[in-house]
Enzyme design. Structure first.
Site, mmCIF file in Angstrom:
data_model
loop_
_atom_site.group_PDB
_atom_site.id
_atom_site.type_symbol
_atom_site.label_atom_id
_atom_site.label_comp_id
_atom_site.label_asym_id
_atom_site.label_seq_id
_atom_site.Cartn_x
_atom_site.Cartn_y
_atom_site.Cartn_z
ATOM 1 N N HIS A 1 0.915 -1.244 -0.094
ATOM 2 C CA HIS A 1 0.079 0.006 0.009
ATOM 3 C C HIS A 1 0.956 1.197 -0.198
ATOM 4 O O HIS A 1 2.097 1.307 0.512
ATOM 5 C CB HIS A 1 -0.886 -0.074 1.109
ATOM 6 C CG HIS A 1 -2.045 1.165 1.460
ATOM 7 N ND1 HIS A 1 -1.461 2.247 1.759
ATOM 8 C CD2 HIS A 1 -3.098 0.907 1.129
ATOM 9 C CE1 HIS A 1 -2.789 2.930 1.970
ATOM 10 N NE2 HIS A 1 -3.693 1.996 1.609
ATOM 11 N N ASP B 1 3.030 -4.520 8.384
ATOM 12 C CA ASP B 1 1.712 -3.488 8.255
ATOM 13 C C ASP B 1 0.500 -4.506 8.442
ATOM 14 O O ASP B 1 0.378 -5.372 7.480
ATOM 15 C CB ASP B 1 1.948 -3.171 7.019
ATOM 16 C CG ASP B 1 0.537 -2.321 6.371
ATOM 17 O OD1 ASP B 1 -0.354 -2.388 7.244
ATOM 18 O OD2 ASP B 1 0.301 -1.680 5.190
ATOM 19 N N GLN C 1 -4.720 -5.177 7.113
ATOM 20 C CA GLN C 1 -5.514 -6.080 6.780
ATOM 21 C C GLN C 1 -5.371 -7.467 7.380
ATOM 22 O O GLN C 1 -6.256 -8.402 6.924
ATOM 23 C CB GLN C 1 -5.391 -6.250 5.096
ATOM 24 C CG GLN C 1 -5.497 -5.069 4.219
ATOM 25 C CD GLN C 1 -6.859 -4.705 4.393
ATOM 26 O OE1 GLN C 1 -7.806 -5.098 4.485
ATOM 27 N NE2 GLN C 1 -7.111 -3.428 3.485
ATOM 28 N N LYS D 1 -10.709 -0.137 10.461
ATOM 29 C CA LYS D 1 -10.920 -1.592 9.656
ATOM 30 C C LYS D 1 -11.252 -2.928 10.432
ATOM 31 O O LYS D 1 -11.309 -3.813 9.900
ATOM 32 C CB LYS D 1 -9.468 -1.848 8.973
ATOM 33 C CG LYS D 1 -9.155 -0.926 7.824
ATOM 34 C CD LYS D 1 -7.943 -1.322 7.124
ATOM 35 C CE LYS D 1 -7.266 -0.296 5.985
ATOM 36 N NZ LYS D 1 -8.151 0.222 5.108
ATOM 37 N N CYS E 1 -4.702 1.787 -3.663
ATOM 38 C CA CYS E 1 -3.533 2.556 -3.016
ATOM 39 C C CYS E 1 -2.256 1.869 -3.384
ATOM 40 O O CYS E 1 -1.499 2.163 -2.670
ATOM 41 C CB CYS E 1 -3.906 2.984 -1.597
ATOM 42 S SG CYS E 1 -5.090 4.092 -1.446
HETATM 43 N N1 PLP Z 1 -1.794 -0.596 4.693
HETATM 44 C C1 PLP Z 1 -2.758 -1.264 4.241
HETATM 45 C C2 PLP Z 1 -2.231 -2.810 3.631
HETATM 46 C C3 PLP Z 1 -3.987 -1.015 3.946
HETATM 47 O O1 PLP Z 1 -4.932 -1.672 3.197
HETATM 48 C C4 PLP Z 1 -4.382 0.443 4.237
HETATM 49 C C5 PLP Z 1 -5.705 0.945 3.916
HETATM 50 O O2 PLP Z 1 -6.242 0.754 3.163
HETATM 51 C C6 PLP Z 1 -3.454 1.183 4.963
HETATM 52 C C7 PLP Z 1 -2.183 0.508 5.110
HETATM 53 C C8 PLP Z 1 -3.571 2.644 5.259
HETATM 54 O O3 PLP Z 1 -4.614 2.490 6.312
HETATM 55 P P1 PLP Z 1 -5.155 3.883 6.859
HETATM 56 O O4 PLP Z 1 -5.640 4.661 5.731
HETATM 57 O O5 PLP Z 1 -6.280 3.416 7.868
HETATM 58 O O6 PLP Z 1 -4.062 4.645 7.633
#
Ligand code: PLP
Length: 411
Positions: free
Chosen positions: A123, A200, A203, A226, A364
């Site tokens: 991401h 990270d 998910q 999430k 993203c």
């Molecule tokens: N990393 C991953 C794998 C994600 O799916 C997301 C959000 O879609 C993020 C980071 C960023 O999360 P946030 O926008 O809640 O900070």
């Protein structure tokens, strides 16, 4: 297992009254954000209706009660991911938590000649902070050679090829393809190569039982929204020693012991030294309610439910030649696909016209198109409250829902 229909009664957005385009809402964009149960809404509201005061900043009862709430929430989150309580730092979400590792750790300790290992499936929030650190420190960014599913062997190859790698940062579960990494094995490997590992968990923490200690990872990041919690709150969980060694990347009130007009200052100990400014107190109360809600269902049960839905979905889809699925063999809640000859956004717009919420585009993860061989995909993602009936509605509309013109000239 649990009764999904009973669980759904706790979600106001799922009470049957919520419509999109005049159709009952079928919410299949859970990888983006999730719906909130009443207990989370109540906990968040309780801050505004009954408990408004700042934490750490007063000598009256309400402030003390807020201190207790923050401490209880920190304990609940530590218990949820099996870390020590003082290893939990509240952040505004996963993105800020990753940036805290980047600016608080990597900027301080990495230098020219060092390397950071990520993958092209990451991401933006797990890519751009490292790109910035590379710009600032002149360290190198390396990419795991992967087709989208990261294996231990691929990580090992990268670590052998680039012995200068000091930090590996990957998603436990990818947000485009939903593949799960064997984090415990990768962490072992990283440590053998004297590299730290940042996971990270955006998910994964909402979907799988996550044991910070057992995985033996150095950093874990995730967002409450999430996992049935409020927006604007999340956490970095990091080993205590690392937190002690790291610098804060924002400074201000609530995180210092003292500062003088000669420019000297003394910071509080971690985790407080990373939590400058007034905390998202309503969010913290909702975050705690969310992890307690998930625990009451049981993370193993949630994982089982999602697996069952995934099998059901694939079975329903059959071998339809009109649909290209990019991740049939993934382990959970994400299905990524395209309808042949249909632009992803058009398909998402068509599904929207039927009341179905899915995501389209690059999600993203703007480097993954090279791995997938397509500039855009449609992603549907389930969660603990998704039903087989919703899958039926989705599949029926995907396979027999007409074409994009229906979205504009209502069927
Ligand atoms: N990393 C991953 C794998 C994600 O799916 C997301 C959000 O879609 C993020 C980071 C960023 O999360 P946030 O926008 O809640 O900070």
């Amino acid at each position: 297992m649990y009764d999904v229909y009973e669980i759904r009664k706790q979600f106001p957005m799922l009470d049957g009254n919520k419509k999109m385009q005049g159709k009952p809402l079928v919410f299949l964009d859970n990888a983006s954000t999730t719906l909130k149960p009443q207990c989370v809404i109540d906990a968040t509201n309780r801050y505004y209706a009954e408990m408004t005061a700042n934490s750490h900043r007063g000598d009256y009862d309400l402030c003390y009660f807020m201190d207790v709430e923050v401490a209880k929430a920190r304990e609940a989150i530590a218990k949820f991911v099996n870390s020590e309580v003082n290893e939990v730092v509240f952040t505004s979400g996963d993105t800020e938590a990753l940036n805290l590792v980047a600016y608080g750790y990597a900027l301080k300790y990495l230098k020219e000649g060092d390397g950071i290992l990520i993958s092209e499936a990451e991401h933006a929030s797990n890519s751009l902070p490292w790109f910035r650190i590379a710009e600032l420190t002149k360290c190198s960014i390396y990419f795991i050679n992967t087709d989208g599913r990261i294996t231990v062997g691929q990580v090992e190859k990268s670590l052998n090829k680039h012995p200068n790698i000091k930090l590996v940062s990957i998603a436990h579960v990818g947000n485009v393809l939903g593949y799960r990494v064997d984090v415990k094995a990768v962490a072992k490997l990283c440590h053998r190569h004297n590299a730290l590992i940042c996971i990270d968990g955006a998910q994964s923490v909402p979907h799988l039982k996550t044991d910070f200690k057992d995985l033996d990872i150095d950093f874990l990041t995730f967002s409450a929204h999430k996992m049935c919690g409020p927006t604007g709150i999340g956490a970095l969980v990091a080993k205590e020693k690392l937190l002690n060694d790291m610098d804060p990347f924002i400074t201000g009130g609530g995180m210092n012991v003292s500062f003088k007009n000669d420019g000297t200052y003394l910071l509080l100990e971690a985790p407080a030294k990373f939590e400058a400014g007034t905390l998202n107190l309503a969010g913290i109360m909702g975050f705690r309610a969310a992890v307690e809600f998930l625990s009451s269902i049981g993370m193993e049960n949630i994982e089982e439910h999602e697996k069952e839905l995934h099998a059901y979905l694939l079975d329903k889809m059959g071998n339809n030649e009109d649909v290209i699925i990019y991740n049939k063999d993934n382990d959970g809640s994400i299905l990524t696909f395209n309808k042949k000859g249909v632009f992803a956004q058009d398909e998402a717009t068509l599904l929207n016209s039927k009341g179905i919420a899915v995501r389209s585009g690059q999600h993203c993860a703007k480097m993954i198109d090279r791995l997938l061989g397509t500039p855009a995909t449609v992603r549907m993602s389930t969660y603990l409250y998704t039903t087989k009936e919703e899958i039926d509605v989705f599949v029926e509309n995907l396979l027999n829902g007409g074409d994009i013109l229906d979205a504009y000239f209502n069927d």
